[in-house]
Design a protein around this motif. Structure first.
Motif, PDB file in Angstrom:
ATOM      1  N   GLU A  73       0.815  -1.207   0.000  1.00 47.39           N
ATOM      2  CA  GLU A  73       0.000   0.000   0.000  1.00 47.39           C
ATOM      3  C   GLU A  73       0.852   1.262   0.000  1.00 47.39           C
ATOM      4  O   GLU A  73       0.537   2.231  -0.694  1.00 47.39           O
ATOM      5  N   ASP A  89      -0.574  -5.007   3.174  1.00 46.30           N
ATOM      6  CA  ASP A  89      -1.063  -3.815   3.857  1.00 46.30           C
ATOM      7  C   ASP A  89      -0.397  -3.802   5.230  1.00 46.30           C
ATOM      8  O   ASP A  89      -0.703  -4.653   6.077  1.00 46.30           O
ATOM      9  N   ASP A  92      -3.612  -2.241   8.211  1.00 48.94           N
ATOM     10  CA  ASP A  92      -4.957  -2.096   7.664  1.00 48.94           C
ATOM     11  C   ASP A  92      -5.867  -1.628   8.791  1.00 48.94           C
ATOM     12  O   ASP A  92      -5.994  -2.300   9.818  1.00 48.94           O
ATOM     13  N   SER A 197     -11.514  -2.200   9.338  1.00 53.95           N
ATOM     14  CA  SER A 197     -10.387  -2.934   8.763  1.00 53.95           C
ATOM     15  C   SER A 197     -10.947  -4.005   7.838  1.00 53.95           C
ATOM     16  O   SER A 197     -11.568  -4.965   8.292  1.00 53.95           O
ATOM     17  N   ILE A 218     -12.649  -1.305  -2.238  1.00 54.82           N
ATOM     18  CA  ILE A 218     -11.473  -1.701  -1.469  1.00 54.82           C
ATOM     19  C   ILE A 218     -10.334  -2.049  -2.430  1.00 54.82           C
ATOM     20  O   ILE A 218     -10.545  -2.435  -3.575  1.00 54.82           O
ATOM     21  N   ASP A 222      -6.017  -4.491   0.687  1.00 54.97           N
ATOM     22  CA  ASP A 222      -6.994  -4.558   1.783  1.00 54.97           C
ATOM     23  C   ASP A 222      -7.501  -5.976   2.010  1.00 54.97           C
ATOM     24  O   ASP A 222      -7.871  -6.331   3.138  1.00 54.97           O
TER      25      ASP A 222
END
Length: 273
Positions: A73, A89, A92, A197, A218, A222
Motif C-alpha cells: 500500500e 497492507d 490495515d 479494517s 477496497i 486490503d
C-alpha cells in the motif's frame, strides 16, 4: 507447482514476518502515533508506522525470496521473475490505529500472477491483529485457522437473520453513495457492523463473527490475505463492477446469492449503472 512455491511454506513465511511486523506496529502505537501524510482526502491518513512496518516486511521478503514481486500500500510495486507476488497492507485500519482502537491488522497475502483480484490465483494469506494477538492464516483450498484453531463460516437461516459488515471510502462523494446503498439493506438484514479494517472483516466472515462483508472500492492489499482466510473457511467470494470500481462480497453460502442481489439492486438505484 514448484517446491519453492508450496503454499504452506509461503504461509509459514508470511506468518513469521507478519508476527514480527505486528510487534513493531504495537510498539509504535504504545509510543504514540501522529499523522505523517494524507492521501486521497483529509481523512485518508498515513502514519510513520505504516511506512516503517511496510519497510520491514519488504526487507524480510526480499531477503527470503528475492525473485518474487511485491505490491504494498505504501511503497507500491516491484517486479519479480518467479510469478509470485506478495500483496501487503502494513497497517490495515490506519484510522483505528491512530485513535487507539484495537481493530487494525498486518495483512500479507501471496498470489500467483499480477496483483489484481480479477486475475490473480490466491495461494496463502495471513492477517495478524497486534492489539489482540489473533493470527488468522489460510492456504488456498486448505483449512483456515485463528491461533491454530480451525474456523468456519456461519450458517444464517435467512437474509433477515444475517449480520453484515461493511466499510466506507475516504472521499465525501464515495461515502454518501455508500450510505445510500446501505439504506437499501438495513430493513432486510439483522444488523450492520462497521469495524474499519477490511482484512479483519474478511477474517470475521471466515470465523463466523459476522455472516457477510461487502464493500465497494477496497484495494487489492486490503483483502488479499483476508479473502483467502474467508474462502478457505467456506465463504463465497463475489466481485462485480459498480460505479466505475469494484464491489466485493464475502458471505456465508446460505445467504450469498440473495445478499448479492440486494446489494447490486441498491447500488444500481444509487449509482445508476
Amino acid at each position: 507447482m514448484r517446491a519453492e512455491s508450496d503454499p504452506t511454506e509461503l504461509a509459514d513465511l508470511a506468518e513469521a514476518i507478519a508476527t514480527e511486523a505486528a510487534a513493531l506496529a504495537a510498539r509504535r502505537r504504545a509510543e504514540g502515533v501522529e499523522v505523517a501524510e494524507r492521501k486521497s482526502s483529509i481523512v485518508d491518513v498515513v502514519t510513520a508506522a505504516d511506512h516503517e512496518v511496510e519497510d520491514l516486511i519488504r526487507a524480510r521478503l526480499a531477503a527470503a525470496r528475492p525473485d518474487d514481486a511485491f505490491f504494498g500500500e505504501e511503497t507500491g510495486a516491484s517486479t519479480g521473475s518467479s510469478g509470485i507476488t506478495w500483496v501487503v497492507d502494513p497497517i490495515d485500519g490506519t484510522v483505528n490505529y491512530l485513535y487507539g482502537s484495537p481493530q487494525y491488522a498486518v495483512s500479507i497475502g501471496v498470489v500467483r500472477g499480477r496483483p489484481d483480484p480479477a486475475d490473480w490465483e490466491p495461494l496463502a494469506g495471513v492477517v495478524v491483529a497486534p492489539a489482540t494477538g489473533d493470527v488468522y492464516r489460510a492456504v488456498a483450498g486448505g483449512p483456515s485457522t485463528v491461533n491454530g484453531r480451525p474456523i468456519r463460516v456461519s450458517e444464517p437461516a435467512s437474509l433477515a437473520e444475517t449480520l453484515v459488515a461493511t466499510g466506507f471510502g475516504y472521499t465525501a462523494e464515495r461515502r454518501r453513495e455508500q450510505v445510500a446503498v446501505l439504506a437499501g439493506l438495513l430493513g432486510e438484514v439483522r444488523d450492520i457492523r462497521r469495524g474499519g479494517s477490511a482484512a479483519l472483516d474478511c477474517c470475521a466472515v471466515g470465523a463466523g463473527i459476522v455472516d457477510a462483508y461487502y464493500e465497494r472500492g477496497i484495494n487489492p492489499w486490503d483483502m488479499a490475505a483476508g479473502a483467502v482466510v474467508a474462502a478457505s473457511a467456506g465463504a463465497v467470494v463475489r466481485t462485480w463492477e459498480a460505479g466505475g470500481t469494484r464491489s466485493f462480497l464475502f458471505a456465508a453460502p446460505a445467504i450469498a446469492a440473495p445478499l448479492e442481489a440486494l446489494v447490486r439492486a441498491a447500488e444500481a438505484e444509487v449509482l445508476h449503472d
